[in-house]
Design an enzyme around this catalytic site. Sequence first.
Site, PDB file in Angstrom:
ATOM      1  N   LYS A 163     -24.502  16.821 -16.183  1.00 18.82           N
ATOM      2  CA  LYS A 163     -25.402  17.876 -16.634  1.00 18.82           C
ATOM      3  C   LYS A 163     -26.573  17.200 -17.315  1.00 18.82           C
ATOM      4  CE  LYS A 163     -26.653  22.126 -17.280  1.00 18.82           C
ATOM      5  NZ  LYS A 163     -26.807  23.106 -16.199  1.00 18.82           N
ATOM      6  N   SER A 233     -26.472  18.834 -12.267  1.00 24.23           N
ATOM      7  CA  SER A 233     -27.032  20.149 -12.542  1.00 24.23           C
ATOM      8  C   SER A 233     -27.946  20.035 -13.746  1.00 24.23           C
ATOM      9  CB  SER A 233     -25.899  21.150 -12.812  1.00 24.23           C
ATOM     10  OG  SER A 233     -26.409  22.399 -13.212  1.00 24.23           O
TER      11      SER A 233
END
Length: 372
Positions: A163, A233
Amino acid sequence: MSQKVGVHVVACRGPGDLSGVQALIDAGDIDPRHIVAVMGKTEGNGCVNDHTRDFAATAWCHFLAPHLGCTAEAVHARVALVMSGGTEGVLSPHFTMFTRETVEAEAMHAEKRLVVGIAHTRDFAPEEMGRMAQVHATAEAVREAMRDAGIADAADVHFAQVKCPLLTSAKVDDALRRGAEPVTRDTYESMGYSRGASALGVGLALGEIAPERLSDAAVLHDATLHSARASVSAGIELEGNVVIVLGEAQGSASAFRIGHTVMRDAVDGMGVRTLLRTHFGLDAERDADAIASRLVNLLAKAEASPDGRVRGARHTMLNDSDINSTRHARAAVGGVLASVVGRTALYVSGGAEHQGPPGGGPVAAIVRMPSS
């Protein structure tokens, strides 16, 4: 002593709904103190202004804080929270939780079993995102997560979930005031740069990409560089990278195995069928009931092919001014994967820069193994 990893998929009515997690705790199925990582699919747009990711992460922090005996802010340092926005098409919002505990060495499994490790980078200055500073920091965090998982050989890593942050207008202005030029001034474009640099860091750590081929100029511009095991992401809710490494190790007491493949394009359902058959001995048609009961989740990346074609036919995902291409890609890949495994609570993340070949993306399957 052995590492024992548990994996649970929990449906949610919204990004802050953790009632399913509480039910597992109440039933004695999980000890919240053992939760080390959470991968969530939330129902926002997956773009710069998708605050469902922050909402979900905040909900988890407040939920876990009393169980861990710390403040909500401190939870981030102890649990890897990765929230990926966007559940277009048939995809179902859900959370995948990973628990980890150390147990007395049990009877050795004949094969390696699932292990998990986590790590965090430092926070990045706006001008470092999408550049070599992020590449190198991510590579070191992946190596740290491998050590945390007890993985010595990079070949045993099957999925590296990252992330990463993105640029906002405030961050861009901050950099410019200091005389620093960010990699881009477009906030949406910054998501791709941050994902791309992070993916290259994964590839560097796992030996998939030679260090001499990496440079600031390579990020998003050298399509020959990619990782077969990176999933990244981007989000507004953090300033540094969070890394979850999923792999296998001999001596693990886990009931699960993990395997990976690469979809060569958005409709490559055959690649996933081959993964299930060769790695787990499961045929998608013949063993549909076994897949329904034993498959925990598919973890996948999705991308609109940058050349504007899928198997020679033109697609319009890159030309739609109303819906971002990442949203189209998630819906398409989610539908393909759901048709293979008969399940819609799948972790499909959009934006696959340097994650698999252009237009394709890595896929990993976590499967519960039969009791011996």
